[in-house]
Design a protein around this motif. Structure first.
Motif, PDB file in Angstrom:
ATOM      1  N   GLU A 127       0.922  -1.159   0.157  1.00 29.91           N
ATOM      2  CA  GLU A 127       0.099  -0.180   0.126  1.00 29.91           C
ATOM      3  C   GLU A 127       0.878   1.222  -0.007  1.00 29.91           C
ATOM      4  O   GLU A 127       1.898   1.398   0.897  1.00 29.91           O
ATOM      5  N   GLU A 128       0.650   2.197  -0.851  1.00 33.46           N
ATOM      6  CA  GLU A 128       1.375   3.502  -0.945  1.00 33.46           C
ATOM      7  C   GLU A 128       0.390   4.733  -0.606  1.00 33.46           C
ATOM      8  O   GLU A 128      -0.832   4.557  -1.051  1.00 33.46           O
ATOM      9  N   THR A 129       0.949   5.564   0.112  1.00 33.76           N
ATOM     10  CA  THR A 129       0.071   6.668   0.587  1.00 33.76           C
ATOM     11  C   THR A 129       0.597   7.930  -0.247  1.00 33.76           C
ATOM     12  O   THR A 129       1.916   8.081   0.020  1.00 33.76           O
ATOM     13  N   PHE A 130      -0.290   8.785  -0.700  1.00 37.06           N
ATOM     14  CA  PHE A 130       0.173  10.002  -1.330  1.00 37.06           C
ATOM     15  C   PHE A 130      -0.338  11.230  -0.616  1.00 37.06           C
ATOM     16  O   PHE A 130      -1.679  11.314  -0.165  1.00 37.06           O
ATOM     17  N   PHE A 131       0.114  12.573  -0.761  1.00 38.65           N
ATOM     18  CA  PHE A 131      -0.506  13.786  -0.105  1.00 38.65           C
ATOM     19  C   PHE A 131      -0.265  14.928  -1.154  1.00 38.65           C
ATOM     20  O   PHE A 131      -0.021  14.548  -2.429  1.00 38.65           O
ATOM     21  N   GLN A 132      -1.048  15.751  -0.753  1.00 38.13           N
ATOM     22  CA  GLN A 132      -1.085  17.123  -1.811  1.00 38.13           C
ATOM     23  C   GLN A 132       0.287  17.287  -2.505  1.00 38.13           C
ATOM     24  O   GLN A 132       0.402  17.645  -3.715  1.00 38.13           O
ATOM     25  N   LYS A 133       1.409  17.039  -1.729  1.00 36.06           N
ATOM     26  CA  LYS A 133       2.598  17.650  -2.303  1.00 36.06           C
ATOM     27  C   LYS A 133       3.143  16.682  -3.502  1.00 36.06           C
ATOM     28  O   LYS A 133       3.859  16.764  -4.131  1.00 36.06           O
ATOM     29  N   ASP A 134       2.673  15.554  -3.618  1.00 40.69           N
ATOM     30  CA  ASP A 134       2.610  14.549  -4.640  1.00 40.69           C
ATOM     31  C   ASP A 134       1.951  14.546  -5.767  1.00 40.69           C
ATOM     32  O   ASP A 134       2.321  13.907  -6.987  1.00 40.69           O
ATOM     33  N   PHE A 135       1.202  15.566  -5.843  1.00 43.93           N
ATOM     34  CA  PHE A 135       0.266  15.555  -7.116  1.00 43.93           C
ATOM     35  C   PHE A 135       0.999  16.244  -8.481  1.00 43.93           C
ATOM     36  O   PHE A 135       1.728  17.146  -8.361  1.00 43.93           O
TER      37      PHE A 135
END
Length: 847
Positions: A429-437
C-alpha cells in the motif's frame, strides 16, 4: 615584518593588481602605487598623529594610491591578518587628511573596508575599487541636505515626462484632461507613493542609508522607485543607480517603465544589451542571477560604480548568497517587497519546524528586514493590500474553494491510499499527499475536473462576454502541457469554431519566446486579438498556463481569474500569485466604438476570482472573503486508483553474443588530460559557436532554453557523442562544472574555469557580506580561523557529519581539521557557518 604582516601584504598586493593598480609602469600607464618607504610624513604630521601611530619611528603610510596626474587619491591602511582593520580607522583618517585624500581602504588581507570620508561609515568590500571607478566616484559630490529638502509633489514624474504640461490647453480643460493624460502617458504619484518618497527623505535626515518599502502588489512599486531614482540623481546624491530584479521578464518591464517615465532627464539601459556602454547610463537594470553567476559582478564592476542600489522583490533577489551582489556595492540601498512580514504572524517559530517552508520564509523575511536596517520589523514605509483595498486602489479576491474527492483525500492527514504490488508481486500500500500531485500521483480525471470547474464558473469579459483573461498555475512544465490540452479541448466544445487550439497557451521557461508571450498577453495580442468583437481589442488567447514565470511583478490589470491547480507552500509565492489579480482596470479603454461605449456604460473591474483547488487559502490562514464554495460536477467516470507515472522511453539493445577480456592496463593521466580529451572539448566548442539558435539564446540570457537545447540537440548524437561528463573530464578542472559554466566559457562570458580553491574563496567572501557588520567587527581577528572552518566544512563530508551529529571528540584524531582548529573558531560562528553552508553553498560544485 612578522609572518602575519607578510601574509597580509602579499594578499594586498594581489588585490591591488587585480583591481588595476600598478606597482610598475607598463602598457596601461605609469605606476600608481607608492609603498611606505617612499612616502614620509613631516615631523609636524607625525606629532599630530600622537600615540596611536603604529609604525616605525619615522612614520610611513602603508600604501598610497595615486591618480593619473600623480596626486594622492586613496590611503590604504594595512594591518596584520590577526588584527581588526578598523583599529586603524582614526590613524588612517589623519593620514588621509595629511595627504588631502578623500578615500581610505582598511584591510588585513582578508577583511576590507572602503571609506569615503564625505559619506558616513566604512563599508565592507570584497574587491578593491579600480582607478577608473575611484576617479568617477571622486566627481560624485553628495549633498544630503539637497535630498532632504527637495520638493516631491504629485507631479514629480510628470514634470520629467513633460515639463510644461500644466500650461497645455488639454490639461487646463477639465473635460479634456483625462484624454490628455492618457495620450501623453503622464504618470502622477498617488498620495501613498509621495509619502514613501518623503519617508526616505526623513530617513536620510536621520543619518540612515538603507531603506525598505513594503508595498502590496499592484500599488506601483516601480513608479515609486522611479521617483526615488529621480530624487537621488537630481539632487546629486547618486551618479548611477543599479536596479536589481530576479526575473528576465521583470528586467525588460522595469527598463521600459524607467524609459517612459525618466528618459527626458536620465538614460536607462539593460546591462546585457549595453555591456560596453553601460557607464554612459544613469540607470542600469539587470537580473541578480546574471551578475551572480561566476562572480560577474566582481569581474566587471567596481564597488564604487553605483551610488544607489535598488532591489526589486527584495527578499527574493537578495536571498542567500545573492546578497553578495547587493552588498558588494557601497552607497545607499533600497529594498522593495510585496511580502509583508506580518503575513507570518500566526506561525509558531518555537516548534521544531526546520523543514517547514513557512520557517524558511520567516528566515528570508527576517534577513531582509535585517539587511535594510529594519530589525524591529518596521519598514521605512508600508502600504498593505488592505490599505489599497480601503483606498479603492486594489481589489480583494473572491476565493473559489473547489476540492475534489481525490484532492480532499490528498489534503487529509491520512492521505490517499493506493493498493499496489511491489516488484516481487506482493501486495503493498502506498500513501500520497497533496505535495505528490503530478509528481508521484497522477490523475487525468482530476485535471479534467479542475478545468471543467474553472471554465464553468470563471468570470466573463464584461465587454465581449468571452471567458475572462486568466492565469492557471501548474505543478510542472509537463503538468502545464496537460492542462493546456484539456482547456483547448473544452474550449472547442464550448466555443465551436472560435479557437484553433489557441484558447489556452503554455507559458513556461522551456517554451520559445515565453517571455514575449507574457508581454503580448498584457498588450492583448497573444496569438491575435479581437476574436469576439471587432471594435474591442483583447487577447485571443484567454488562459496562460504557467508554473512560475508569471508569479512576481507581472503586470496585467485585466486578469479576471486565477487558478491554483497545484498546492502552494511558500507564503510569499501565494501573496505574489493572488497579487496578479488585485489591480483595477477600466475595460472600456480597449473598446474603440464610441456608440457602443455609450450604450454599455461604465465597466470597471470590481472583482476577480481565485480558484483554490488545494485549500491553499486555508493553509495560510488568510482572512479572505470565502463567499463562493462550489458544488463540483461529478466526473463521468470515477478513477479511484490513480495511474502511476508513465515510464520514461528508453532505447533498447540486446546483445546476443559473448565477450571476453583481452587486455588490462593502467595509466595515470595528469591534470591536463589526454590530447583526445582536449580535442574533444575544442570540437564541442566549435559546434556550439556555429549554432545560431544557441548563440541567440545565450545573447538573450535564456539559460534554461540554452541548456535544454544543448541537452536535446547536441548531446549523445552519433556524430560526436558529446555529454556533460566527458566535457567535465576534458576541461581538466578539479571540481564539477555545470553546463551553463561551460557555455559561458565558450562564448567568452567568463575568462576561465575557476578551480576549487578559487570558488571557495568566492563563497567565503559572499558569506562575509551576508554577516552583520557588528559581528564581523567583533571577531575580525578570527577571520583566518573562520575561513579555514568554512572551507573545511564545505569540502569535507566527514567533517560535516562530525559537526552535525556533535561527535566533536573525533576531531582529536581528524587530520584535516583538528580540535585546535575548531576551538580557534569563536563559539557563535560554530553554528552560523554550518547553517549558512547548508542553506546557500551548492556543495556539488566541489565534488
Amino acid at each position: 615584518m612578522a609572518a602575519k604582516e607578510a601574509k597580509a601584504r602579499i594578499k594586498l598586493n594581489k588585490l591591488l593588481e587585480e583591481a588595476g593598480w600598478r606597482f610598475f609602469e607598463d602598457s596601461h600607464g605609469k605606476a600608481n602605487i607608492v609603498l611606505e618607504p617612499k612616502v614620509k610624513l613631516t615631523k609636524a604630521q607625525i606629532d599630530e598623529l600622537g600615540e596611536n601611530f603604529e609604525t616605525v619611528s619615522n612614520g610611513f603610510i602603508d600604501f598610497l594610491l595615486l591618480d593619473e596626474a600623480g596626486f594622492p587619491l586613496v590611503v590604504l591602511e594595512a594591518k596584520a591578518e590577526d588584527k581588526n582593520p578598523l583599529i586603524g580607522k582614526e590613524q588612517a583618517r589623519k593620514y588621509a587628511k595629511s595627504q588631502n585624500c578623500r578615500f581610505i581602504i582598511l584591510s588585513n588581507g582578508n577583511l576590507h573596508y572602503f571609506w569615503d570620508l564625505e559619506q558616513g561609515n566604512p563599508h565592507i568590500i570584497t574587491r578593491f575599487p579600480s582607478p577608473d571607478s575611484i576617479k568617477g566616484h571622486k566627481k560624485f559630490q553628495p549633498n544630503a541636505q539637497k535630498l532632504i529638502t527637495e520638493l516631491v509633489g504629485r507631479d514629480y514624474i510628470a514634470l520629467t515626462q513633460m515639463p510644461g504640461y500644466a500650461s497645455e490647453a488639454g490639461w487646463k480643460n477639465d473635460l479634456e484632461r483625462p484624454a490628455f493624460e492618457e495620450k501623453n502617458r503622464l504618470r502622477f504619484l498617488r498620495d501613498y507613493q509621495k509619502r514613501a518618497v518623503h519617508a526616505i527623505q526623513d530617513a536620510v535626515a536621520e543619518g540612515q542609508s538603507r531603506f525598505l518599502f513594503e508595498m502590496a502588489t499592484g500599488t506601483g512599486k516601480t513608479l515609486t522607485a522611479a521617483a526615488v531614482i529621480k530624487l537621488f540623481l537630481r539632487t546629486g546624491n547618486a551618479s548611477r543607480v543599479l536596479f536589481l530584479v530576479d526575473r528576465l521578464e521583470l528586467e525588460d518591464q522595469a527598463n521600459k517603465a524607467f524609459i517612459a517615465q525618466l528618459k527626458n532627464d536620465f538614460t536607462s539601459v539593460i546591462y546585457k544589451e549595453r555591456r560596453d556602454e553601460w557607464r554612459k547610463a544613469e540607470i542600469v537594470v539587470t537580473t541578480v542571477q546574471s551578475l551572480l553567476f561566476n562572480d560577474k559582478y566582481k569581474r566587471l564592476f567596481s564597488p564604487t560604480d553605483f551610488d544607489l542600489v535598488i532591489s526589486d522583490e527584495a527578499h527574493r533577489s537578495i536571498g542567500g548568497n545573492a546578497r553578495a551582489v547587493f552588498e558588494y556595492f557601497v552607497g545607499y540601498k533600497l529594498g522593495l517587497t510585496a511580502t509583508p512580514r506580518d503575513y507570518l504572524k500566526k506561525f509558531d517559530a518555537s516548534k521544531p519546524t526546520s523543514r517547514d517552508p513557512r520557517e524558511l520564509e520567516r528566515r528570508l523575511l527576517l534577513d531582509t528586514y535585517r539587511t535594510f536596517g529594519c530589525e524591529t520589523g518596521q519598514p521605512t514605509f508600508r502600504y498593505s493590500l488592505l490599505d489599497g483595498v480601503r483606498d479603492d486602489f486594489l481589489i480583494n479576491p473572491v476565493v473559489v474553494d473547489a476540492r475534489t474527492d481525490i484532492t480532499t483525500q490528498l489534503l487529509s492527514d491520512k492521505g490517499y491510499a493506493v493498493a499496489a504490488s511491489n516488484s516481487e508481486g506482493q501486495a503493498a500500500e502506498e500513501t500520497f499527499f497533496q505535495k505528490d500531485f503530478e509528481k508521484k500521483f497522477f490523475s487525468k480525471a482530476t485535471n479534467q475536473l479542475f478545468c471543467e470547474t474553472f471554465l464553468k464558473n470563471g468570470l466573463r469579459d464584461p465587454i465581449s462576454h468571452e471567458f475572462g483573461k486568466s492565469i492557471v498555475f501548474a505543478v510542472s512544465q509537463n503538468h502545464a502541457a496537460k492542462l493546456v490540452q484539456i482547456l483547448n479541448d473544452l474550449a472547442n466544445v464550448i466555443y465551436p469554431g472560435k479557437y484553433q487550439s489557441d484558447f489556452a497557451v503554455q507559458v513556461t521557461s522551456l517554451i520559445p519566446d515565453a517571455q514575449q508571450f507574457t508581454i503580448n498577453f498584457t498588450n492583448n495580442n497573444l496569438l491575435g486579438s479581437t476574436n469576439f468583437l471587432d471594435s474591442y481589442k483583447t487577447s485571443k488567447a484567454r488562459v496562460c498556463v504557467t508554473v512560475g514565470m508569471m508569479t512576481t511583478g507581472y503586470d496585467c490589470p485585466d486578469i479576471l481569474n486565477l487558478a491554483l491547480m497545484r498546492p502552494v507552500f511558500i507564503p510569499s509565492e501565494f501573496v505574489q500569485i493572488k497579487g496578479r489579480g488585485t489591480r483595477k482596470h477600466n475595460f472600456l479603454t480597449e473598446l474603440h466604438d464610441k456608440v457602443l461605449k455609450e450604450q454599455i456604460g461604465k465597466q470597471d473591474k470590481t472583482q476577480y476570482k481565485l480558484f483554490d483547488f488545494f485549500a491553499v487559502c486555508e493553509y495560510f490562514e488568510e482572512k479572505f472573503n470565502y463567499d463562493e464554495v462550489l458544488k463540483l460536477p461529478r466526473p463521468s467516470e470515477r478513477e479511484d486508483t490513480p495511474l502511476p507515472p508513465p515510464p520514461e522511453p528508453i532505447d533498447q539493445y540486446e546483445h546476443q553474443g559473448t565477450d571476453a577480456l583481452k587486455l588490462l592496463a593502467e595509466q595515470a593521466i595528469g591534470t591536463q588530460g589526454m590530447k583526445i580529451d582536449r580535442m574533444f572539448f575544442e570540437g564541442f566548442e566549435n559546434t556550439v559557436k556555429a549554432d545560431p539558435v544557441l548563440q541567440r539564446q545565450v545573447d538573450n540570457e535564456q539559460w534554461d532554453q540554452a541548456i535544454e537545447y544543448v541537452t536535446t540537440q547536441l548531446f549523445d548524437k552519433p556524430s560526436a557523442f558529446y555529454n556533460l561528463d566527458k566535457l567535465r573530464r576534458a576541461a581538466g578542472v578539479d571540481r564539477r562544472l555545470t553546463l551553463r559554466e561551460i557555455l559561458e566559457k565558450i562564448f567568452g562570458l567568463i575568462p576561465y574555469f575557476k578551480n576549487k580553491d578559487e570558488l571557495l574563496e568566492d563563497e567565503f567572501q559572499k558569506f562575509l557580506l551576508d554577516q552583520p557588520a557588528d559581528a564581523l567587527n567583533k571577531h575580525a581577528d578570527a577571520i583566518v580561523a573562520l575561513k579555514y572552518f568554512f572551507k573545511a566544512y564545505t569540502t569535507d563530508s566527514r567533517l560535516r557529519d562530525i559537526i552535525e551529529n556533535k561527535r566533536l571528540t573525533e576531531l582529536n584524531v581528524n587530520p584535516a581539521f583538528s580540535m585546535a582548529d575548531f576551538k580557534a573558531v569563536p563559539k557563535e560562528w560554530r553554528d552560523r557557518i554550518p547553517e549558512y553552508v547548508k542553506d546557500y553553498v551548492p556543495l556539488n560544485q566541489f565534488m
